[in-house]
Design a protein around this motif. Structure first.
Motif, PDB file in Angstrom:
ATOM      1  N   THR A   1       0.822  -1.211   0.000  1.00 46.29           N
ATOM      2  CA  THR A   1       0.000   0.000   0.000  1.00 46.29           C
ATOM      3  C   THR A   1       0.850   1.253   0.000  1.00 46.29           C
ATOM      4  O   THR A   1       0.609   2.186  -0.779  1.00 46.29           O
TER       5      THR A   1
ATOM      6  N   ASP B   1      -6.062  -2.403  -6.157  1.00 40.66           N
ATOM      7  CA  ASP B   1      -5.544  -3.254  -5.090  1.00 40.66           C
ATOM      8  C   ASP B   1      -6.174  -4.642  -5.152  1.00 40.66           C
ATOM      9  O   ASP B   1      -7.345  -4.773  -5.459  1.00 40.66           O
ATOM     10  N   GLU B   2      -5.383  -5.647  -4.851  1.00 41.76           N
ATOM     11  CA  GLU B   2      -5.865  -7.027  -4.744  1.00 41.76           C
ATOM     12  C   GLU B   2      -6.659  -7.449  -5.972  1.00 41.76           C
ATOM     13  O   GLU B   2      -7.825  -7.754  -5.913  1.00 41.76           O
TER      14      GLU B   2
ATOM     15  N   GLY C   1      -6.505  -8.015   2.678  1.00 38.92           N
ATOM     16  CA  GLY C   1      -5.928  -6.668   2.646  1.00 38.92           C
ATOM     17  C   GLY C   1      -6.215  -5.776   3.832  1.00 38.92           C
ATOM     18  O   GLY C   1      -5.468  -4.844   4.087  1.00 38.92           O
TER      19      GLY C   1
HETATM   20 MG    MG Z   1      -2.911  -4.776   0.710  1.00 41.13          MG
END
Ligand code: MG
Ligand code: ADP
Length: 683
Positions: free
Chosen positions: A297, A390-391, A544
């Protein structure tokens, strides 16, 4: 024939084959066999050698053998249950052909008295005489019988004979292609051509010969075409010219200084790679791959600040709202106060959202966080310079390609995934992107102690939890995954919740697949705020999200999971300062193999290593749930057994990229093998 030199012949419809009518065609279609090429990969499983014929006196009882005889006398008994018999002879002895449930007319037709007939079948013995019961291979033309007959694992309704007939047609007419591989590559496979390889592949004596040059060559073709297609997509995206971003290193370093920790070497390296991309005039399409908790991140947020400082906007997409909010809060904490940071939430009122849209369009917002809602059509950016996702491991190649088109020409794309995969698979799954890898974990990370426990010892576990709760810690309790039924998953979680709630009144919350989105956010938020001590859930605990206060995870029925999955679940804890633990529960004592697997998990916290080992022990199909990646659809290639071929293909692909070689000669290869079906306009 002219068309036979062409790959198009192999891509033509099944009905162009003799013996394939609508019925057969539809049966094959059900098996995902749509053209001639698809049929080539249906390999014989075994064969019966009927090519040699024997004299009656030399027959062996129990063997399947071929013999040429002359029918002498019919015996058709009146009693229905008794079989029809035909006494046959050669110069060395007698043999009965026996037919149950047959018509006299049929028997007379296939075994006319006084004529030489060749039959093949299993040799039996009855009342001192040889016999063959219900022979299927029987003809007055001995050459039709005296062959090696391949056996396929057959589609219902298609006989072995028809199958052999169909395949023989294709193999006789196989196109001869100009070789597409380099001399160096060809020398690794003793120069066997594609055409010859296919022929060898279908020879009965070659069944199971996985180490042979033809098998390896064909597996290589398959791997290489995948890499080549990926490489083409990557090159195409990178060829797009954009305005470069000027990285203000001072401003970046001010943010880093205030983090309270220093970046790991891998974080620094990844950031440098990303900054180089941002700074170049080629569009970035990069994947940041790193284990859970490796600190992706912060790297992406630094890329974001650099983009913003260069005069662009940033869109940051997370898979869930709660994760989007967590990233948003982090950005507000570490970014300079003058930046305009926003979050689009499903809960925002319409008027608020409308205001946000307006401000995005006027560039009054620098960075926006949200779920996929930030990519709705009505969201218009004035000057979008970077999309962070993200992810993203649920996206396949096709979806990613679409993503790269979003945001317009000047927009770079950074994807992040916490799913480490074996080295050999990287090019297959992510070859369409450039990749940065964070392998090293922040040094302050404590290792997560991993234990295994029998379910019958649950009281010990409860005692342990009690102690942890007293210390102010929180616990995840992951319930058994019952593959056959989502309903059962849900009920087992409910049951466990009720059980635990009795032991720890008002301290337990529950989350499962049926929990509504909004409720889910509330539950997770409450858990995050430490209002509950134990979160019981199915495997849906968010990827996450940082739960710094949770330090114990209990995973029931742990043998149902792959190691990588266990490792990911385990990564939910151990992010804070405290000692943390992962307790794997089992219903019964572990087998030796299961012990071996669990030991890998106990000994290592390296997701890459774990995924490699997991793949070796379980096969590659299961490790990741990469359904869309197409990895499972390889016909011959196998990432475990062909490890070396994957590496060779990567090396060759890099060489071609580096030399900027024309890939026109690979056209037939790509046309035939493109599993993702994305390249239509190559060469
Ligand atoms: Mg993450
Ligand atoms: P992931 O790679 O799984 O997305 P995160 O980015 O959520 O991991 O980071 C996990 C935690 O590690 C966060 O609390 C973050 O602040 C912390 N962290 C990130 N980088 C470092 C570092 N270099 N040193 C110490 N802690 C770090």
């Amino acid at each position: 024939m002219n068309n036979k030199t062409n790959y198009e012949y192999l891509l033509s419809d099944l009905s162009s084959l003799k013996g394939v009518g609508d019925k057969t065609k539809n049966l094959l279609k059900k098996k995902n066999i749509n053209n001639l090429f698809d049929l080539l990969w249906k390999l014989p499983k075994s064969y019966t050698d009927r090519s040699l014929s024997y004299k009656i006196k030399d027959l062996k009882i129990g063997e399947t053998q071929t013999v040429t005889i002359v029918p002498q006398k019919y015996n058709f008994p009146r009693v229905r249950k008794l079989p029809n018999r035909v006494l046959c002879v050669d110069e060395t002895g007698e043999l009965d052909c026996v037919f149950f449930n047959s018509y006299e007319g049929y028997v007379k037709k296939i075994l006319p008295l006084g004529k030489e007939i060749t039959v093949s079948g299993k040799i039996g013995h009855f009342r001192n005489k040889y016999q063959i019961t219900n022979p299927k291979y029987i003809s007055d033309n001995s050459s039709l019988i005296k062959q090696v007959h391949n056996k396929y694992s057959l589609t219902d309704g298609i006989s072995e004979k028809i199958y052999n007939k169909i395949l023989n047609q294709i193999i006789i007419n196989l196109p001869k292609f100009n070789e597409w591989h380099s001399e160096n590559i060809m020398s690794k496979f003793q120069n066997i051509s594609w055409n010859d390889s296919i022929k060898e592949l279908h020879k009965p004596e070659n069944i199971g010969n996985f180490k042979s040059n033809f098998y390896q060559r064909l597996a290589f073709d398959e791997i290489f075409s995948t890499f080549l297609v990926n490489s083409e997509i990557r090159k195409k995206i990178k060829r797009i010219k954009k305005k470069n971003k000027n990285i203000n290193v001072n401003k970046q370093n001010t943010v880093i200084k205030n983090l309270g920790f220093s970046l790991t070497n891998d974080q620094t390296k990844s950031l440098r790679e990303i900054n180089n991309d941002l700074n170049s005039t080629n569009k970035m399409f990069r994947l940041l791959q790193g284990d859970v908790g490796s600190g992706k991140t912060i790297v992406s947020l630094l890329a974001a600040i650099n983009t913003i400082n260069s005069g662009f906007q940033v869109a940051f997409m997370a898979p869930t709202e709660i994760l989007a909010r967590q990233h948003y809060n982090l950005a507000r904490k570490i970014f300079p106060k003058n930046l305009k940071i926003e979050l689009i939430s499903g809960k925002s009122e319409y008027s608020v959202r409308k205001e946000i849209y307006k401000n995005l369009e006027n560039k009054k917002i620098d960075i926006i966080f949200g779920t996929h809602a930030i990519f709705q059509k009505k969201v218009i950016f004035k000057k979008l310079g970077l999309i962070v996702i993200d992810e993203q491991h649920k996206f396949g190649v096709n979806q990613r390609k679409k993503l790269s088109d979003k945001g317009g020409i000047d927009c770079d794309v950074l994807l992040m995934t916490a799913t480490p995969i074996p080295r050999t698979l990287t090019m297959t799954v992510y070859g369409d992107m450039d990749i940065s890898i964070i392998r090293e974990k922040p040094s302050n990370r404590k290792t997560i102690k991993t234990y295994s426990k029998l379910e019958s010892k649950i009281e010990d576990v409860l005692k342990f939890i009690k102690k942890e709760i007293k210390l102010g810690n929180q616990i995840f309790w992951v319930c058994p995954l019952i593959e056959e039924s989502k309903k059962l998953d849900h009920s087992s979680a409910v049951k466990k919740f009720e059980f635990l709630n009795k032991k720890f009144p008002n301290q337990v919350c529950l989350l499962h697949g049926k929990t509504l989105m909004e409720e889910k956010n509330i539950i997770l938020n409450n858990f995050l705020k430490n209002k509950f001590k134990i979160l019981v859930s199915t495997t849906i605990i968010e990827v996450g999200i940082d739960f710094p206060n949770a330090n114990v995870i209990i995973i029931e029925n742990a043998n149902k999971f792959g190691l990588s999955q266990l490792h990911q679940l385990r990564g939910r804890v151990g992010r804070g300062e405290k000692d943390s633990a992962c307790i794997l529960m089992f219903k019964s004592n572990l087998t030796d193999n299961a012990k071996k697997r669990i030991k890998i998990l106990k000994d290592s916290n390296d997701g890459f290593l774990i995924s490699e080992e997991d793949m070796k022990l379980r096969g590659f199909g299961d490790i990741l749930g990469f359904k869309q990646s197409g990895t499972k659809n390889f016909k011959l290639a196998d990432p475990i057994h062909h490890n070396d071929l994957f590496l060779l293909a990567e090396k060759e692909m890099r060489r071609i990229e580096k030399m900027n070689e024309d890939i026109g000669k690979f056209k037939p290869l790509i046309k035939l093998y493109d599993r993702a079906d994305i390249i239509n306009d190559i060469a």
